[in-house]
Design an enzyme around this catalytic site. Structure first.
Site, PDB file in Angstrom:
ATOM      1  N   ASP A   2      28.608   8.192  12.964  1.00 32.39           N
ATOM      2  CA  ASP A   2      27.594   7.496  12.167  1.00 32.39           C
ATOM      3  C   ASP A   2      27.212   6.190  12.868  1.00 32.39           C
ATOM      4  O   ASP A   2      27.443   5.114  12.333  1.00 32.39           O
ATOM      5  CB  ASP A   2      28.102   7.231  10.740  1.00 32.39           C
ATOM      6  N   ASP A   7      30.969   3.442  17.178  1.00 31.24           N
ATOM      7  CA  ASP A   7      30.640   4.849  17.470  1.00 31.24           C
ATOM      8  C   ASP A   7      29.920   4.956  18.811  1.00 31.24           C
ATOM      9  O   ASP A   7      30.158   5.892  19.574  1.00 31.24           O
ATOM     10  CB  ASP A   7      29.713   5.424  16.397  1.00 31.24           C
ATOM     11  N   ASN A  31      27.814   4.308   8.244  1.00 26.75           N
ATOM     12  CA  ASN A  31      27.447   2.930   8.581  1.00 26.75           C
ATOM     13  C   ASN A  31      26.014   2.619   8.178  1.00 26.75           C
ATOM     14  O   ASN A  31      25.678   1.471   7.879  1.00 26.75           O
ATOM     15  CB  ASN A  31      27.633   2.688  10.078  1.00 26.75           C
ATOM     16  N   THR A 116      34.243  10.227  13.927  1.00 30.76           N
ATOM     17  CA  THR A 116      34.339   8.767  13.898  1.00 30.76           C
ATOM     18  C   THR A 116      33.555   8.180  12.734  1.00 30.76           C
ATOM     19  O   THR A 116      33.273   6.985  12.721  1.00 30.76           O
ATOM     20  CB  THR A 116      33.836   8.162  15.230  1.00 30.76           C
ATOM     21  N   PHE A 157      36.935   2.008   5.624  1.00 28.09           N
ATOM     22  CA  PHE A 157      35.554   2.394   5.344  1.00 28.09           C
ATOM     23  C   PHE A 157      35.321   3.902   5.403  1.00 28.09           C
ATOM     24  O   PHE A 157      34.779   4.495   4.457  1.00 28.09           O
ATOM     25  CB  PHE A 157      34.602   1.685   6.316  1.00 28.09           C
ATOM     26  N   ASN A 158      35.662   4.567   6.507  1.00 28.92           N
ATOM     27  CA  ASN A 158      35.310   5.981   6.662  1.00 28.92           C
ATOM     28  C   ASN A 158      35.910   6.843   5.553  1.00 28.92           C
ATOM     29  O   ASN A 158      35.259   7.775   5.066  1.00 28.92           O
ATOM     30  CB  ASN A 158      35.768   6.508   8.022  1.00 28.92           C
ATOM     31  N   HIS A 230      37.145   0.226  16.781  1.00 31.05           N
ATOM     32  CA  HIS A 230      37.822   1.302  16.062  1.00 31.05           C
ATOM     33  C   HIS A 230      37.643   2.691  16.692  1.00 31.05           C
ATOM     34  O   HIS A 230      38.611   3.349  17.074  1.00 31.05           O
ATOM     35  CB  HIS A 230      37.305   1.368  14.618  1.00 31.05           C
ATOM     36  N   ASP A 231      36.402   3.157  16.751  1.00 31.09           N
ATOM     37  CA  ASP A 231      36.150   4.574  17.019  1.00 31.09           C
ATOM     38  C   ASP A 231      36.591   5.062  18.397  1.00 31.09           C
ATOM     39  O   ASP A 231      37.072   6.200  18.506  1.00 31.09           O
ATOM     40  CB  ASP A 231      34.670   4.884  16.788  1.00 31.09           C
TER      41      ASP A 231
END
Length: 300
Positions: A2, A7, A31, A116, A157-158, A230-231
């Site tokens: 996203d 990402d 996102n 992701t 979040f995800n 993060h991703d």
């Protein structure tokens, strides 16, 4: 995915790594709304000269409830900051779930999924194409947390965007690697590291500019000048698993709690006696991780 700033760098890492063959990219609302995340994925692939990679547009909303987005971190477009030209091609007409299913059917060996973003597409795939499970080698996902969340005190979040989907994925019986906040917060994009990426070439320059915007919103929201990347950790866990220390444990997803919806309840010490269902990231070789990024960006 996203896209999303992190990402974007995850996609660059995957495309710039000879140890990984990117068969397809699929998008999901997260996102930003789906139209924007799909456009961002298309623009990134076009910028990188990879129009050969099909892009399937996926779920517009979670399995249950309303969509939550993250414009406060990623901006109104979902990928604010440097100007990325319009894409030179459009999405695959089959859509995300059918594209994944087709890719799995035609694959001559098991395929790893690296989600992701929210897990809506993956859960839908497992519902609609249960036969596809036998072609999935592993799911290496970015999401969840052993400890505190980043969207609510309890939830990352995800997973928070679609906890019902996450619950189905963790309960699927498939091999799952969870790269949650405990490990991704160790992948800090310091100003010095942003400059190292910038010097790797055209892709690295875009990545560094994206990270400057990302750092500015993290500074406002969390007081951090070195935001966590993060991703790409979920990609690194596939490319170089020795860089990500994991522990085998049970992960359950809270879907109903008033204050804990979206929490990944990780049985770190095995106190419940329930069967472990995931390899959960607990440590990261930070220098090795950024060297992996640097060398990948030099190849793009």
């Amino acid at each position: 995915m996203d896209p999303g700033h992190d990402d974007a760098l995850a996609l660059m890492l995957a495309l710039g790594s000879p140890g990984l063959e990117v068969l397809a990219v699929t998008t999901v609302a997260g996102n930003a709304p789906l139209e924007k995340t799909t456009n961002n994925a298309l623009r990134l692939l076009s910028f990188l000269g990879r129009g050969d990679v099909p892009v399937g547009s996926g779920a517009k909303r979670p399995l249950s409830g309303r969509l939550v987005t993250a414009e406060s971190i990623h901006g109104p477009s979902g990928l604010d900051g440097p100007e990325i030209p319009p894409a030179g091609f459009g999405p695959d007409p089959r859509g995300a779930v059918e594209l994944i299913a087709k890719t799995l059917r035609e694959a001559t060996r098991p395929v790893t999924l690296i989600p992701t973003g929210p897990l809506t597409n993956v859960a839908t795939l497992l519902r609609e194409h249960p036969e596809a499970k036998k072609k999935i080698a592993r799911i290496s996902l970015m999401g969840g947390s052993i400890g505190p969340g980043n969207t609510t005190p309890a939830a990352e979040f995800n997973v928070y965007v679609d906890p019902e989907a996450a619950k189905e994925v963790f309960g699927s019986g498939l091999p799952v690697t969870m790269c949650g906040l405990d490990v991704t917060h160790q992948a800090r994009v310091t100003p010095e590291r942003r400059e190292i990426l910038r010097r790797t070439g055209r892709a690295g320059e875009l990545a560094a500019d994206l990270m400057e915007f990302y750092a500015s919103t993290y500074r406002k929201t969390y007081g951090l000048d070195a935001p966590p990347l993060h991703d790409p950790v979920a990609v690194a866990a596939v490319l170089a698993p020795e860089l990500v220390e994991t522990r085998r444990m049970r992960v359950d997803v809270e879907c109903r709690g008033e204050f804990t919806r979206g929490e990944t309840v990780c049985d770190l010490h095995g106190v419940t006696g329930r069967e472990p269902n995931a390899d959960v990231g607990v440590g990261l070789d930070e220098e090795g991780f950024f060297e992996l990024l640097r060398t990948a960006f030099e190849r793009l």
